[in-house]
Design a protein around this motif. Sequence first.
Motif, PDB file in Angstrom:
ATOM      1  N   VAL A   1      39.763  48.870  14.298  1.00 43.38           N
ATOM      2  CA  VAL A   1      39.385  50.162  15.009  1.00 43.38           C
ATOM      3  C   VAL A   1      39.075  50.071  16.141  1.00 43.38           C
ATOM      4  O   VAL A   1      37.699  49.457  16.275  1.00 43.38           O
ATOM      5  CB  VAL A   1      38.770  50.948  13.830  1.00 43.38           C
ATOM      6  N   VAL A   2      39.226  50.777  17.179  1.00 46.67           N
ATOM      7  CA  VAL A   2      38.651  51.030  18.387  1.00 46.67           C
ATOM      8  C   VAL A   2      38.166  52.378  18.810  1.00 46.67           C
ATOM      9  O   VAL A   2      39.024  53.193  18.748  1.00 46.67           O
ATOM     10  CB  VAL A   2      39.421  50.553  19.632  1.00 46.67           C
ATOM     11  N   PRO A   3      36.972  52.623  18.870  1.00 47.79           N
ATOM     12  CA  PRO A   3      36.482  54.092  18.938  1.00 47.79           C
ATOM     13  C   PRO A   3      36.558  54.296  20.429  1.00 47.79           C
ATOM     14  O   PRO A   3      36.305  53.401  21.401  1.00 47.79           O
ATOM     15  CB  PRO A   3      34.811  53.982  18.639  1.00 47.79           C
ATOM     16  N   ARG A   4      36.816  55.622  20.819  1.00 48.70           N
ATOM     17  CA  ARG A   4      37.056  56.070  22.157  1.00 48.70           C
ATOM     18  C   ARG A   4      36.590  57.488  22.364  1.00 48.70           C
ATOM     19  O   ARG A   4      36.741  58.384  21.532  1.00 48.70           O
ATOM     20  CB  ARG A   4      38.421  55.886  22.441  1.00 48.70           C
ATOM     21  N   GLY A   5      35.639  57.720  23.402  1.00 50.73           N
ATOM     22  CA  GLY A   5      35.238  59.021  23.553  1.00 50.73           C
ATOM     23  C   GLY A   5      36.403  59.578  24.840  1.00 50.73           C
ATOM     24  O   GLY A   5      37.478  59.682  24.576  1.00 50.73           O
ATOM     25  N   ALA A   6      35.717  59.827  26.025  1.00 46.24           N
ATOM     26  CA  ALA A   6      36.441  60.203  27.063  1.00 46.24           C
ATOM     27  C   ALA A   6      37.301  59.382  28.060  1.00 46.24           C
ATOM     28  O   ALA A   6      38.060  59.723  28.557  1.00 46.24           O
ATOM     29  CB  ALA A   6      35.362  61.136  28.125  1.00 46.24           C
ATOM     30  N   GLY A   7      36.979  57.991  27.591  1.00 47.38           N
ATOM     31  CA  GLY A   7      37.766  56.920  28.289  1.00 47.38           C
ATOM     32  C   GLY A   7      37.144  56.745  29.656  1.00 47.38           C
ATOM     33  O   GLY A   7      37.773  55.996  30.541  1.00 47.38           O
ATOM     34  N   THR A   8      35.946  57.289  30.148  1.00 48.89           N
ATOM     35  CA  THR A   8      35.403  56.811  31.270  1.00 48.89           C
ATOM     36  C   THR A   8      34.708  55.588  31.731  1.00 48.89           C
ATOM     37  O   THR A   8      34.342  55.157  32.763  1.00 48.89           O
ATOM     38  CB  THR A   8      34.664  58.047  31.929  1.00 48.89           C
ATOM     39  N   SER A   9      34.703  54.726  30.575  1.00 49.37           N
ATOM     40  CA  SER A   9      34.034  53.626  30.380  1.00 49.37           C
ATOM     41  C   SER A   9      34.600  52.268  31.605  1.00 49.37           C
ATOM     42  O   SER A   9      35.931  52.676  32.084  1.00 49.37           O
ATOM     43  CB  SER A   9      34.441  52.841  29.135  1.00 49.37           C
TER      44      SER A   9
ATOM     45  N   GLY B   1      35.667  48.760  27.699  1.00 48.75           N
ATOM     46  CA  GLY B   1      35.137  48.869  26.383  1.00 48.75           C
ATOM     47  C   GLY B   1      36.018  49.849  25.389  1.00 48.75           C
ATOM     48  O   GLY B   1      36.010  49.276  24.184  1.00 48.75           O
ATOM     49  N   ALA B   2      36.774  50.577  25.973  1.00 43.61           N
ATOM     50  CA  ALA B   2      37.883  51.137  24.876  1.00 43.61           C
ATOM     51  C   ALA B   2      38.976  51.044  24.909  1.00 43.61           C
ATOM     52  O   ALA B   2      40.135  51.493  24.741  1.00 43.61           O
ATOM     53  CB  ALA B   2      37.689  52.884  25.277  1.00 43.61           C
ATOM     54  N   LEU B   3      39.265  49.726  25.489  1.00 44.02           N
ATOM     55  CA  LEU B   3      40.668  48.991  25.717  1.00 44.02           C
ATOM     56  C   LEU B   3      41.212  49.010  24.162  1.00 44.02           C
ATOM     57  O   LEU B   3      40.620  48.306  23.316  1.00 44.02           O
ATOM     58  CB  LEU B   3      40.807  47.584  26.356  1.00 44.02           C
ATOM     59  N   PRO B   4      42.397  49.344  24.006  1.00 42.59           N
ATOM     60  CA  PRO B   4      43.056  49.446  22.680  1.00 42.59           C
ATOM     61  C   PRO B   4      43.496  48.022  22.099  1.00 42.59           C
ATOM     62  O   PRO B   4      43.605  47.163  23.058  1.00 42.59           O
ATOM     63  CB  PRO B   4      44.328  50.616  22.631  1.00 42.59           C
ATOM     64  N   LEU B   5      43.850  47.845  20.881  1.00 47.32           N
ATOM     65  CA  LEU B   5      44.554  46.752  20.405  1.00 47.32           C
ATOM     66  C   LEU B   5      46.024  47.004  20.129  1.00 47.32           C
ATOM     67  O   LEU B   5      46.033  47.931  19.409  1.00 47.32           O
ATOM     68  CB  LEU B   5      43.755  45.834  19.133  1.00 47.32           C
ATOM     69  N   LYS B   6      46.669  46.111  20.134  1.00 42.06           N
ATOM     70  CA  LYS B   6      48.134  46.081  19.673  1.00 42.06           C
ATOM     71  C   LYS B   6      48.282  46.593  18.278  1.00 42.06           C
ATOM     72  O   LYS B   6      49.304  47.328  17.666  1.00 42.06           O
ATOM     73  CB  LYS B   6      49.012  45.117  20.154  1.00 42.06           C
ATOM     74  N   ASP B   7      47.374  45.924  17.453  1.00 44.28           N
ATOM     75  CA  ASP B   7      47.306  45.929  15.866  1.00 44.28           C
ATOM     76  C   ASP B   7      46.454  46.800  15.469  1.00 44.28           C
ATOM     77  O   ASP B   7      45.812  46.482  14.312  1.00 44.28           O
ATOM     78  CB  ASP B   7      47.659  44.697  15.307  1.00 44.28           C
ATOM     79  N   GLY B   8      45.766  47.444  16.153  1.00 37.92           N
ATOM     80  CA  GLY B   8      44.593  48.402  15.831  1.00 37.92           C
ATOM     81  C   GLY B   8      44.748  49.836  15.995  1.00 37.92           C
ATOM     82  O   GLY B   8      45.730  50.121  16.761  1.00 37.92           O
TER      83      GLY B   8
ATOM     84  N   GLU C   1      28.130  49.509  22.080  1.00 32.44           N
ATOM     85  CA  GLU C   1      29.395  49.501  22.619  1.00 32.44           C
ATOM     86  C   GLU C   1      30.334  49.793  21.594  1.00 32.44           C
ATOM     87  O   GLU C   1      31.432  49.109  21.505  1.00 32.44           O
ATOM     88  CB  GLU C   1      29.710  48.250  23.414  1.00 32.44           C
ATOM     89  N   GLY C   2      30.314  50.696  20.323  1.00 35.78           N
ATOM     90  CA  GLY C   2      31.267  50.809  19.215  1.00 35.78           C
ATOM     91  C   GLY C   2      31.470  49.527  18.498  1.00 35.78           C
ATOM     92  O   GLY C   2      32.432  49.466  17.650  1.00 35.78           O
ATOM     93  N   LEU C   3      30.522  48.634  18.568  1.00 31.73           N
ATOM     94  CA  LEU C   3      30.686  47.347  17.646  1.00 31.73           C
ATOM     95  C   LEU C   3      29.914  47.553  16.071  1.00 31.73           C
ATOM     96  O   LEU C   3      30.418  46.815  15.333  1.00 31.73           O
ATOM     97  CB  LEU C   3      30.160  46.115  18.476  1.00 31.73           C
ATOM     98  N   LEU C   4      28.942  48.604  16.142  1.00 28.66           N
ATOM     99  CA  LEU C   4      28.315  48.585  14.799  1.00 28.66           C
ATOM    100  C   LEU C   4      28.557  49.935  13.965  1.00 28.66           C
ATOM    101  O   LEU C   4      28.556  49.812  12.671  1.00 28.66           O
ATOM    102  CB  LEU C   4      26.746  48.945  15.262  1.00 28.66           C
ATOM    103  N   GLY C   5      29.205  51.014  14.886  1.00 27.19           N
ATOM    104  CA  GLY C   5      29.756  52.255  13.777  1.00 27.19           C
ATOM    105  C   GLY C   5      30.100  53.271  14.845  1.00 27.19           C
ATOM    106  O   GLY C   5      30.169  53.069  16.007  1.00 27.19           O
ATOM    107  N   VAL C   6      30.757  54.300  14.233  1.00 24.31           N
ATOM    108  CA  VAL C   6      31.181  55.383  14.982  1.00 24.31           C
ATOM    109  C   VAL C   6      30.252  56.502  14.903  1.00 24.31           C
ATOM    110  O   VAL C   6      30.028  57.082  13.783  1.00 24.31           O
ATOM    111  CB  VAL C   6      32.611  55.654  14.530  1.00 24.31           C
ATOM    112  N   ILE C   7      29.794  56.861  16.013  1.00 24.48           N
ATOM    113  CA  ILE C   7      28.647  58.260  16.132  1.00 24.48           C
ATOM    114  C   ILE C   7      29.391  59.335  16.133  1.00 24.48           C
ATOM    115  O   ILE C   7      30.404  59.750  16.647  1.00 24.48           O
ATOM    116  CB  ILE C   7      27.864  57.956  17.493  1.00 24.48           C
ATOM    117  N   THR C   8      28.955  60.303  15.148  1.00 24.40           N
ATOM    118  CA  THR C   8      29.736  61.636  14.936  1.00 24.40           C
ATOM    119  C   THR C   8      28.703  62.764  15.319  1.00 24.40           C
ATOM    120  O   THR C   8      28.840  63.879  15.260  1.00 24.40           O
ATOM    121  CB  THR C   8      30.288  61.802  13.579  1.00 24.40           C
ATOM    122  N   GLU C   9      27.460  62.588  15.587  1.00 22.16           N
ATOM    123  CA  GLU C   9      26.431  63.547  15.965  1.00 22.16           C
ATOM    124  C   GLU C   9      25.252  62.823  16.694  1.00 22.16           C
ATOM    125  O   GLU C   9      25.018  61.690  16.378  1.00 22.16           O
ATOM    126  CB  GLU C   9      25.872  64.333  14.721  1.00 22.16           C
TER     127      GLU C   9
END
Length: 497
Positions: A80-88, A92-99, A212-220
């Motif tokens: 899983v790759v978390p992504r916000g607005a993609g302004t990184s 850091g928000a580069l997707p994966l072919k199998d993700g 950098e999205g490696l530990l969890g997904v922030i929701t608030e």
Amino acid sequence: MALKMPDADEGVLARRAEIVSALRAIVPGEGVIDKAAEMLPYESDGLTAYRQPPMVVVLPETTEQVSRVLRYCHEHRIKVVPRGAGTSLSGGALPLKDGVLLGLGKFKRIREIDFDNRCAIVEPGVTNLAISEAVANRGFYYAPDPSSQIACTIGGNVAENSGGVHCLKYGMTTNNVLGCEMVLMTGEILRIGGKAAESAGYDLMGIVTGSEGLLGVITEVTVRILRRPETARAMMVGFGEVEEAGRCVAQIIGAGIIPGGMEMMDKPAIHAAEAFVHAGYPLDVEALLIIELDGPGVEVDELIQRVERIARTCGATTLQISNSEDERLLFWAGRKAAFPAVGRISPDYLCMDGTIPRAKLPEALARIRSLSETYGLGVANVFHAGDGNLHPLILYDANKPGEMERAEKFGADILRVCVELGGVLTGEHGVGVEKRDLMGDMFTEVDLNQQQRLKCAFDEEGLLNPGKVFPTLCRCAELGRVHVHGGRLAFPDIPRF
């Protein structure tokens, strides 16, 4: 030149239809995107040189949906790759072919504004600027202000520990975030910190901010809001030599003066910004400082006089002080628009991000100039001078064979200079994929092993945002076999355009 990504999990790809169906059951309606053409906007972030379409995009709207998506992916070993607005700007928000690309764009509510406790509770998709706008009617604002604040989101700011032109006095994101709600890869929901200024136990917010999205997904996110200063005035100071401007920065801080913001641009950046914004920048100088003093009016007047004396002593050739709020904002408008302004003078540019000790600023700029001659590529320097955060913009043309590769090598050498001078690889843009192969220049194998053990405590299977930050990522049981050789491992695994 397109290069292959790491080998994809063919078993996961074979189950793509099944995965899409399961995600649609969790996030119904238009919350799942699986058509190739519709996923194109997600194939890269602000570091557009690297592109990779995701396997599927999911856009949840609630914390419960995020939890269920992550739990499903954990149970079925799907990345899983978390992504916000993609302004990184670090990939850091580069997707994966199998993700699965997990977009937080629908989390855009401001849940609570608490003026008594001087904080606001917001969802991660709320833009940085929107927080200040929401509290402006009561004379408050949110201090960290990246140049992309009109578009970047608070969730991404937390992930990258973003700064901005006013971070010198008021701190980075980590100094202005009080708490968060975060979903682990297992689907567990954690609440860290809160409205209180201090929390007992380990500083988990300090760990999460900049992870950098490696530990969890922030929701608030619970952020600190501040009263606007009584007075704020900006000074625009020009110098005939870049080194003189660097000395001025060091002497201002050395005198015990902490401006609200202190930014520098060199001649190429000055000319690009002036042509774009028409802020009234002097065009006959080699370096321009924008210095903002804020606080009570009497204090600001005194500080302006002290800074002016220091600037004159350091060889300032021009000096202008804002006399109205509109003029102050105009001074800053050019600096805030410097990145897009440089985009008008070069087909492409690579925005670097490194930090050095302030006293080393003149030496760093001299070495960047030398590297520019070595690689035969132009460079425009725009940076947070007060805290030594450099943003050299390397100018190149991707349509000319070999220029992008030279730009990448030029950028890597700039970052190595930062480390050699006692600085670090990143000030606010993060490591992502851009700097991961340089981590060995700054950290030993022991250091990297310890950092990865921390990741394992949150994500033991390494499913969250793999391929970012660490040159080689191993599961917990394999940490004894991590090997990094001076940051010079070959990683021909990122598609480049």
